[in-house]
Design a protein around this motif. Structure first.
Motif, PDB file in Angstrom:
ATOM      1  N   PHE A 212       0.823  -1.199   0.000  1.00  0.00           N
ATOM      2  CA  PHE A 212       0.000   0.000   0.000  1.00  0.00           C
ATOM      3  C   PHE A 212       0.863   1.258   0.000  1.00  0.00           C
ATOM      4  CE2 PHE A 212      -2.910  -3.136   1.529  1.00  0.00           C
ATOM      5  CZ  PHE A 212      -4.197  -2.663   1.327  1.00  0.00           C
ATOM      6  N   ALA A 213       0.286   2.331  -0.555  1.00  0.00           N
ATOM      7  CA  ALA A 213       0.808   3.681  -0.376  1.00  0.00           C
ATOM      8  C   ALA A 213      -0.370   4.594  -0.093  1.00  0.00           C
ATOM      9  CB  ALA A 213       1.553   4.159  -1.623  1.00  0.00           C
ATOM     10  N   VAL A 214      -0.163   5.579   0.763  1.00  0.00           N
ATOM     11  CA  VAL A 214      -1.150   6.632   1.010  1.00  0.00           C
ATOM     12  C   VAL A 214      -0.633   7.898   0.349  1.00  0.00           C
ATOM     13  CG1 VAL A 214      -2.294   8.045   2.748  1.00  0.00           C
ATOM     14  CG2 VAL A 214      -1.984   5.583   3.139  1.00  0.00           C
ATOM     15  N   VAL A 215      -1.417   8.432  -0.574  1.00  0.00           N
ATOM     16  CA  VAL A 215      -1.023   9.621  -1.333  1.00  0.00           C
ATOM     17  C   VAL A 215      -2.110  10.663  -1.098  1.00  0.00           C
ATOM     18  CG1 VAL A 215      -0.492  10.528  -3.628  1.00  0.00           C
ATOM     19  CG2 VAL A 215       0.186   8.192  -3.026  1.00  0.00           C
ATOM     20  N   ILE A 216      -1.758  11.755  -0.434  1.00  0.00           N
ATOM     21  CA  ILE A 216      -2.756  12.663   0.125  1.00  0.00           C
ATOM     22  C   ILE A 216      -3.151  13.765  -0.860  1.00  0.00           C
ATOM     23  CG2 ILE A 216      -3.257  14.265   2.018  1.00  0.00           C
ATOM     24  CD1 ILE A 216      -1.155  12.655   3.678  1.00  0.00           C
ATOM     25  N   CYS A 217      -4.395  13.763  -1.262  1.00  0.00           N
ATOM     26  CA  CYS A 217      -5.051  14.833  -2.022  1.00  0.00           C
ATOM     27  C   CYS A 217      -4.201  15.355  -3.176  1.00  0.00           C
ATOM     28  CB  CYS A 217      -5.473  15.953  -1.064  1.00  0.00           C
ATOM     29  SG  CYS A 217      -6.771  17.045  -1.734  1.00  0.00           S
ATOM     30  N   LEU A 218      -3.664  16.572  -3.076  1.00  0.00           N
ATOM     31  CA  LEU A 218      -2.899  17.170  -4.172  1.00  0.00           C
ATOM     32  C   LEU A 218      -1.770  16.276  -4.655  1.00  0.00           C
ATOM     33  CD1 LEU A 218      -2.230  19.571  -6.023  1.00  0.00           C
ATOM     34  CD2 LEU A 218      -0.996  20.606  -4.103  1.00  0.00           C
TER      35      LEU A 218
ATOM     36  N   ASP B  52       0.445  -2.158  -4.920  1.00  0.00           N
ATOM     37  CA  ASP B  52      -0.807  -2.747  -5.389  1.00  0.00           C
ATOM     38  C   ASP B  52      -1.999  -1.818  -5.191  1.00  0.00           C
ATOM     39  OD1 ASP B  52       0.330  -5.455  -5.940  1.00  0.00           O
ATOM     40  OD2 ASP B  52       0.627  -5.443  -3.773  1.00  0.00           O
ATOM     41  N   VAL B  53      -2.005  -1.087  -4.068  1.00  0.00           N
ATOM     42  CA  VAL B  53      -3.147  -0.256  -3.700  1.00  0.00           C
ATOM     43  C   VAL B  53      -2.645   1.120  -3.275  1.00  0.00           C
ATOM     44  CG1 VAL B  53      -5.175  -0.005  -2.216  1.00  0.00           C
ATOM     45  CG2 VAL B  53      -4.401  -2.300  -2.894  1.00  0.00           C
ATOM     46  N   VAL B  54      -3.267   2.163  -3.831  1.00  0.00           N
ATOM     47  CA  VAL B  54      -2.993   3.538  -3.427  1.00  0.00           C
ATOM     48  C   VAL B  54      -4.269   4.094  -2.818  1.00  0.00           C
ATOM     49  CG1 VAL B  54      -2.403   5.867  -4.207  1.00  0.00           C
ATOM     50  CG2 VAL B  54      -1.225   3.883  -5.192  1.00  0.00           C
ATOM     51  N   LEU B  55      -4.175   4.592  -1.592  1.00  0.00           N
ATOM     52  CA  LEU B  55      -5.320   5.178  -0.902  1.00  0.00           C
ATOM     53  C   LEU B  55      -5.137   6.689  -0.832  1.00  0.00           C
ATOM     54  CD1 LEU B  55      -5.781   2.597   1.995  1.00  0.00           C
ATOM     55  CD2 LEU B  55      -6.980   2.690  -0.206  1.00  0.00           C
ATOM     56  N   VAL B  56      -6.208   7.423  -1.195  1.00  0.00           N
ATOM     57  CA  VAL B  56      -6.125   8.881  -1.350  1.00  0.00           C
ATOM     58  C   VAL B  56      -7.142   9.563  -0.438  1.00  0.00           C
ATOM     59  CG1 VAL B  56      -6.162  10.802  -2.987  1.00  0.00           C
ATOM     60  CG2 VAL B  56      -5.437   8.520  -3.765  1.00  0.00           C
ATOM     61  N   PRO B  57      -6.729  10.002   0.747  1.00  0.00           N
ATOM     62  CA  PRO B  57      -7.603  10.868   1.546  1.00  0.00           C
ATOM     63  C   PRO B  57      -7.555  12.281   0.975  1.00  0.00           C
ATOM     64  CG  PRO B  57      -5.541  10.462   2.714  1.00  0.00           C
ATOM     65  CD  PRO B  57      -5.467   9.696   1.418  1.00  0.00           C
ATOM     66  N   SER B  58      -8.724  12.908   0.788  1.00  0.00           N
ATOM     67  CA  SER B  58      -8.768  14.186   0.084  1.00  0.00           C
ATOM     68  C   SER B  58      -9.787  15.119   0.726  1.00  0.00           C
ATOM     69  CB  SER B  58      -9.134  13.947  -1.392  1.00  0.00           C
ATOM     70  OG  SER B  58      -9.215  15.157  -2.104  1.00  0.00           O
TER      71      SER B  58
ATOM     72  N   VAL C  52      -2.396  -0.299 -10.516  1.00  0.00           N
ATOM     73  CA  VAL C  52      -2.785  -0.405  -9.103  1.00  0.00           C
ATOM     74  C   VAL C  52      -4.270  -0.102  -8.959  1.00  0.00           C
ATOM     75  CG1 VAL C  52      -0.493   0.251  -8.299  1.00  0.00           C
ATOM     76  CG2 VAL C  52      -2.229   2.024  -8.629  1.00  0.00           C
ATOM     77  N   VAL C  53      -4.826  -0.471  -7.811  1.00  0.00           N
ATOM     78  CA  VAL C  53      -6.157  -0.032  -7.429  1.00  0.00           C
ATOM     79  C   VAL C  53      -5.994   1.265  -6.641  1.00  0.00           C
ATOM     80  CG1 VAL C  53      -8.215  -0.554  -6.081  1.00  0.00           C
ATOM     81  CG2 VAL C  53      -7.089  -2.363  -7.381  1.00  0.00           C
ATOM     82  N   VAL C  54      -6.755   2.286  -7.016  1.00  0.00           N
ATOM     83  CA  VAL C  54      -6.689   3.575  -6.327  1.00  0.00           C
ATOM     84  C   VAL C  54      -8.059   3.872  -5.731  1.00  0.00           C
ATOM     85  CG1 VAL C  54      -6.155   6.032  -6.494  1.00  0.00           C
ATOM     86  CG2 VAL C  54      -4.942   4.402  -7.957  1.00  0.00           C
ATOM     87  N   GLY C  55      -8.103   4.053  -4.410  1.00  0.00           N
ATOM     88  CA  GLY C  55      -9.342   4.397  -3.718  1.00  0.00           C
ATOM     89  C   GLY C  55      -9.259   5.811  -3.175  1.00  0.00           C
ATOM     90  N   VAL C  56     -10.336   6.591  -3.376  1.00  0.00           N
ATOM     91  CA  VAL C  56     -10.371   7.995  -2.969  1.00  0.00           C
ATOM     92  C   VAL C  56     -11.523   8.217  -2.003  1.00  0.00           C
ATOM     93  CG1 VAL C  56     -10.512  10.388  -3.764  1.00  0.00           C
ATOM     94  CG2 VAL C  56      -9.496   8.644  -5.260  1.00  0.00           C
ATOM     95  N   SER C  57     -11.263   9.002  -0.969  1.00  0.00           N
ATOM     96  CA  SER C  57     -12.324   9.411  -0.049  1.00  0.00           C
ATOM     97  C   SER C  57     -12.203  10.905   0.201  1.00  0.00           C
ATOM     98  CB  SER C  57     -12.216   8.651   1.272  1.00  0.00           C
ATOM     99  OG  SER C  57     -13.215   9.091   2.170  1.00  0.00           O
ATOM    100  N   HIS C  58     -13.246  11.659  -0.158  1.00  0.00           N
ATOM    101  CA  HIS C  58     -13.259  13.109   0.015  1.00  0.00           C
ATOM    102  C   HIS C  58     -14.006  13.499   1.290  1.00  0.00           C
ATOM    103  CE1 HIS C  58     -11.812  14.241  -4.040  1.00  0.00           C
ATOM    104  NE2 HIS C  58     -12.484  13.189  -4.463  1.00  0.00           N
ATOM    105  N   LEU C  59     -13.612  14.638   1.850  1.00  0.00           N
ATOM    106  CA  LEU C  59     -14.344  15.239   2.956  1.00  0.00           C
ATOM    107  C   LEU C  59     -15.628  15.875   2.426  1.00  0.00           C
ATOM    108  CD1 LEU C  59     -13.598  15.593   6.029  1.00  0.00           C
ATOM    109  CD2 LEU C  59     -12.967  17.945   5.446  1.00  0.00           C
ATOM    110  N   THR C  60     -16.682  15.843   3.230  1.00  0.00           N
ATOM    111  CA  THR C  60     -17.952  16.473   2.837  1.00  0.00           C
ATOM    112  C   THR C  60     -18.454  17.332   3.996  1.00  0.00           C
ATOM    113  OG1 THR C  60     -19.204  14.544   3.616  1.00  0.00           O
ATOM    114  CG2 THR C  60     -18.591  14.589   1.279  1.00  0.00           C
ATOM    115  N   GLY C  61     -19.483  18.136   3.729  1.00  0.00           N
ATOM    116  CA  GLY C  61     -20.121  18.902   4.797  1.00  0.00           C
ATOM    117  C   GLY C  61     -19.404  20.192   5.126  1.00  0.00           C
ATOM    118  N   THR C  62     -19.755  20.779   6.259  1.00  0.00           N
ATOM    119  CA  THR C  62     -19.211  22.067   6.687  1.00  0.00           C
ATOM    120  C   THR C  62     -18.688  21.965   8.106  1.00  0.00           C
ATOM    121  OG1 THR C  62     -21.355  22.822   7.523  1.00  0.00           O
ATOM    122  CG2 THR C  62     -20.822  23.341   5.223  1.00  0.00           C
ATOM    123  N   ALA C  63     -17.751  22.855   8.429  1.00  0.00           N
ATOM    124  CA  ALA C  63     -17.205  22.892   9.781  1.00  0.00           C
ATOM    125  C   ALA C  63     -16.725  24.304  10.077  1.00  0.00           C
ATOM    126  CB  ALA C  63     -16.057  21.895   9.922  1.00  0.00           C
TER     127      ALA C  63
END
Length: 283
Positions: A143-149, A166-172, A196-207
C-alpha cells in the motif's frame, strides 16, 4: 479477498468535546470492520472538525489535542488484529524541524504508521511539506497513502513506478467540483499507468474551520484497465455530495495482480521499462 471501505466524513458532527468527536470517528471505523471491511479510509482533514472544540482555535492546537490527548485512546479502541485504518489526516507538530505537517495516521492492529502530505495547496500556509513516501504491507498487498494534491503530481507516480505497489489510498478534501475532478481524474490515471487499485475518499459537509469550512466530495475507486480486471467495473464514482456521508466497499482479489503481471504480451504501461533520459525539442 481483501475488502476496503472508502468513507466520506462530515466534520460538522454535533460533538460536545474532543473525546466525543474521537468516539464518533472510531464508531465509523468499527462499523465498517464489523460489517466485513479489512481496511478503512477516511478523508483528509477529518480531524480539523476538532477546531471548534479547542481553544485557541488553530491547526497547532488541534495537533496538540489529537496527539497528546486523543491518540492513545484511539490506538486502544482501534487495535483489532487483521484490520487496518487510515484515519484521514490531522496536523502534526514536528518539534525537531519546528514545523506543522499534514499527517495521515495509519493503524495496522497494534502497529502505528503515518504518511505526510508532500505538496501543499496555497491555503495550507500553516504547514510544511513532508519528505518521504512510505510503503507498507498488509494482507499480502503493498500500500501507499497519497494525500489529495499529491495524487495530481506526476513525479510521485514516476517514483512509485516499479515499487511493487498494489493499492494507493487517497484521503482528500476539496471545496469545489473542480477539485473533486482534479483528484479523481488523476487517481484514474495513476491506476492505469501504475497497474494499481486507487481508492479515494473526500471530505464532505461544513465545519467551523478556516481550512475546511465548506467541502464537496464523494468516494471513488479505479482499477487497472487490463484483461485481468475486465470482468468487473474498472471505475466506480459516487454521487458528489456537499453534506452527509457516503461509503463504498471495494473488494480486491490479490491473485488478480499476479495474473496481470504475468501477461507480458498485453499492452500494460505499468510493465514497460522506464525511458532513458530524453530531451524536449522545440521546432
Amino acid at each position: 479477498m481483501l475488502s476496503i471501505d472508502l468513507r466520506t466524513f462530515d466534520p460538522g458532527i454535533a460533538a460536545k468535546s474532543p473525546f466525543a468527536y474521537a468516539a464518533a470517528v472510531a464508531e465509523c471505523v468499527e462499523a465498517s470492520w464489523d460489517e466485513g471491511a479489512d481496511v478503512v479510509l477516511l478523508p483528509e482533514f477529518t480531524w480539523m472538525g476538532l477546531e471548534p472544540l479547542v481553544e485557541p482555535r488553530s491547526p497547532r492546537r488541534v495537533a496538540e489535542v489529537f496527539w497528546n490527548e486523543l491518540f492513545l485512546t484511539l490506538k486502544s479502541l482501534l487495535n483489532r488484529p487483521g484490520k487496518a485504518v487510515v484515519l484521514g489526516t490531522v496536523p502534526f507538530w514536528d518539534a525537531e524541524r519546528g514545523v506543522l505537517l499534514n499527517r495521515a495516521p495509519i493503524l495496522l492492529g497494534d502497529r502505528v504508521l503515518h504518511q505526510d502530505k508532500l505538496h501543499l495547496t496555497p491555503w495550507e500556509s500553516d504547514f510544511a511539506p513532508g519528505s518521504e513516501l512510505r510503503l507498507w504491507e498488509f494482507a499480502g498487498l503493498r500500500f501507499a497513502v497519497v494525500i489529495c494534491l499529491d495524487i495530481e503530481i506526476p513525479e510521485i507516480s514516476a517514483r512509485l513506478r516499479g515499487a511493487g505497489v498494489d493499492v494507493v489510498l487517497v484521503p482528500s478534501a476539496t471545496e469545489t467540483m473542480l477539485g473533486v475532478e482534479r483528484v479523481d481524474r488523476c487517481a484514474s490515471a495513476r491506476a492505469v499507468e501504475l497497474g494499481v487499485v486507487v481508492g479515494v475518499s473526500h471530505l464532505t459537509g461544513t465545519a467551523e474551520s478556516g481550512l475546511i469550512d465548506e467541502n464537496v466530495g464523494r468516494t471513488a475507486v479505479y482499477f487497472p484497465s487490463q484483461a485481468a480486471f475486465r470482468d468487473e467495473p474498472r471505475w466506480v464514482e459516487g454521487e458528489v455530495i456537499s453534506s452527509g456521508t457516503q461509503t463504498q466497499r471495494v473488494v480486491i482479489d490479490p491473485r488478480t495482480f499476479e495474473v496481470m503481471r504475468r501477461m507480458k504480451q498485453e499492452t500494460n504501461p505499468s510493465l514497460l521499462a522506464a525511458l532513458p533520459a530524453f530531451e524536449v525539442v522545440r521546432e
